[in-house]
Design a protein around this motif. Sequence first.
Motif, PDB file in Angstrom:
ATOM      1  N   LYS A 155     -31.356  52.624 185.428  1.00 57.94           N
ATOM      2  CA  LYS A 155     -32.249  52.637 184.267  1.00 57.94           C
ATOM      3  C   LYS A 155     -33.684  52.841 184.766  1.00 57.94           C
ATOM      4  N   VAL A 158     -47.647  53.624 181.635  1.00 57.85           N
ATOM      5  CA  VAL A 158     -48.988  54.176 181.841  1.00 57.85           C
ATOM      6  C   VAL A 158     -49.947  53.001 181.776  1.00 57.85           C
ATOM      7  N   HIS A 167     -34.084  48.362 187.674  1.00 56.13           N
ATOM      8  CA  HIS A 167     -34.627  49.602 187.129  1.00 56.13           C
ATOM      9  C   HIS A 167     -35.401  50.342 188.214  1.00 56.13           C
ATOM     10  N   VAL A 201     -50.471  64.413 185.250  1.00 54.26           N
ATOM     11  CA  VAL A 201     -49.693  64.134 184.043  1.00 54.26           C
ATOM     12  C   VAL A 201     -48.298  64.760 184.100  1.00 54.26           C
ATOM     13  N   ALA A 202     -48.154  65.883 184.801  1.00 56.51           N
ATOM     14  CA  ALA A 202     -46.842  66.538 184.880  1.00 56.51           C
ATOM     15  C   ALA A 202     -45.810  65.597 185.514  1.00 56.51           C
ATOM     16  N   TYR A 225     -45.937  62.384 185.556  1.00 54.04           N
ATOM     17  CA  TYR A 225     -45.652  61.308 184.601  1.00 54.04           C
ATOM     18  C   TYR A 225     -44.592  61.735 183.583  1.00 54.04           C
ATOM     19  N   ILE A 226     -44.756  62.933 183.029  1.00 55.15           N
ATOM     20  CA  ILE A 226     -43.776  63.421 182.043  1.00 55.15           C
ATOM     21  C   ILE A 226     -42.392  63.508 182.701  1.00 55.15           C
ATOM     22  N   SER A 286     -40.888  60.005 183.091  1.00 61.75           N
ATOM     23  CA  SER A 286     -40.607  59.169 181.924  1.00 61.75           C
ATOM     24  C   SER A 286     -39.696  59.827 180.897  1.00 61.75           C
ATOM     25  N   GLU A 287     -39.488  61.146 181.010  1.00 65.64           N
ATOM     26  CA  GLU A 287     -38.709  61.793 179.943  1.00 65.64           C
ATOM     27  C   GLU A 287     -37.240  61.379 179.953  1.00 65.64           C
ATOM     28  N   ASP A 288     -36.746  60.885 181.086  1.00 71.25           N
ATOM     29  CA  ASP A 288     -35.378  60.370 181.120  1.00 71.25           C
ATOM     30  C   ASP A 288     -35.371  58.851 181.171  1.00 71.25           C
ATOM     31  N   ASN A 309     -35.911  54.733 180.013  1.00 72.03           N
ATOM     32  CA  ASN A 309     -35.393  53.847 178.975  1.00 72.03           C
ATOM     33  C   ASN A 309     -36.539  53.115 178.305  1.00 72.03           C
ATOM     34  N   ILE A 310     -37.394  52.523 179.107  1.00 74.04           N
ATOM     35  CA  ILE A 310     -38.546  51.819 178.556  1.00 74.04           C
ATOM     36  C   ILE A 310     -39.795  52.621 178.921  1.00 74.04           C
ATOM     37  N   THR A 311     -40.545  53.075 177.915  1.00 78.10           N
ATOM     38  CA  THR A 311     -41.790  53.795 178.177  1.00 78.10           C
ATOM     39  C   THR A 311     -42.919  53.087 177.450  1.00 78.10           C
ATOM     40  N   LEU A 312     -43.920  52.645 178.200  1.00 72.21           N
ATOM     41  CA  LEU A 312     -45.005  51.875 177.604  1.00 72.21           C
ATOM     42  C   LEU A 312     -46.364  52.445 177.985  1.00 72.21           C
ATOM     43  N   PHE A 313     -47.338  52.273 177.111  1.00 76.08           N
ATOM     44  CA  PHE A 313     -48.745  52.618 177.378  1.00 76.08           C
ATOM     45  C   PHE A 313     -49.532  51.323 177.226  1.00 76.08           C
TER      46      PHE A 313
END
Lengths: 159, 159, 159
Positions: free
Chosen positions: A5, A10, A34, A143-144, A146-147, A150-152, A154-158
């Motif tokens: 996972k 960010v 994770h 940023v590339a 980062y994308i 995070s695109e796969d 489970n938990i994505t936070l800002f």
Amino acid sequence: MPDKKKTTIVLFSGDYDKTMAAYIIANGAAAYDHEVTIFHTFWGLNALRKDNQVPVKKNLLEKMFGKMMPRGTDKMGLSKMNYLGMGPKMIKHVMKKHNALPLPQLVDMAQEQDVKLIACTMTMDLLGLQKEELLDGIEYAGVAAYIGDSEDGNITLFI
Amino acid sequence: MPDKKKTTIVLFSGDYDKTMAAYIIANGAAAYDHEVTIFHTFWGLNALRKDNQVPVKKNLLEKMFGKMMPRGTDKMGLSKMNYLGMGPKMIKHVMKKHNALPLPQLVDMAQEQDVKLIACTMTMDLLGLQKEELLDGIEYAGVAAYIGDSEDGNITLFI
Amino acid sequence: MPDKKKTTIVLFSGDYDKTMAAYIIANGAAAYDHEVTIFHTFWGLNALRKDNQVPVKKNLLEKMFGKMMPRGTDKMGLSKMNYLGMGPKMIKHVMKKHNALPLPQLVDMAQEQDVKLIACTMTMDLLGLQKEELLDGIEYAGVAAYIGDSEDGNITLFI
């Protein structure tokens, strides 16, 4: 074997309390196996600064940014109830009393647990922060990356 | 039968407007049949405080924290344009005019819709908040429970 | 053909730096072929305001809100180190020096890349903002649309 996972954070904020929340979630997710990434951007970069002054060449504006921003997590203020620095002292006091890990040690623990700490290179340029001023063992990306991370996820936070 | 979709929110902020955003999203997701959790940590715990003083034993610092932080959602300030309390009055005024539910009722509605309201036990310890001071019908847990809830989630937010 | 990946951002903040972070992530995700939505709510609506005054009928409170809030991204302040407007000037200066796109152009780029820009109709009502005052080519929706967009998403952020 199933994929691990993923948790990706960010960290935009440079406040002691928000940075603490970010690192507590990161360490918790790592303990639950994770793959964890913290992408430090804008004021969040300050969490990665060494706490001593490092002699590097800067222009006037970069020197000003360098002086105005906290050098490392221990010098950060609170997002609420900062009271000219009294708030962080109170929080650190109760954390010590309850045997909670102080923020600099939460960062150490994250590195020991292989949490990937990334410094956003675009913001480093803008604020004039150089690699020599940041902690060892971190990564540098934009940023590339980062994308991609995070695109796969489970938990994505800002934060 | 397919699994329900999941929305998990970390509510870190103690501002009226941000807490309102959190509860509007939570109630919306619950209406769309999501399993919804709000994990209240740091200043976000104030959303769960009863609005009257509850007689519990506290040390000096805990008493100070207790006094300085708002007792419940109705006493919170705005993250922007607070203007010494005028901002919340203006927002509540226009909400009433537009028949929008005030924040305390958004919390009630969340409980009626079975949104799981969790108080972060670590922060309760730090800020000296006790169960007697918090709303009935909520749960108590730490970061491990948050990771467990959100790692299979669809919408994960930090507010 | 596999479905496109999805990134959905709730933009709640009205700060220059946070809005910049939101639009950089949105443009990055769009460049990686994500379907991207930014749902502008509360102070985040200011990013969608035209920079000139538009003659519309408003009551007194709506006029006050309209005057107090920045008209468009170029007039926003920073979340940290704003220093009565000096902070944004400094940031814009270094951005120009490093050839980074200023925020209004990041918004243009997002529209060119088909990032879906949504204005939250509930907050428009509360703050008295009307369609004539907002950018052309955006959409109008409520929380239900946000849940629908983000529940199958990959990256979900609240900024």
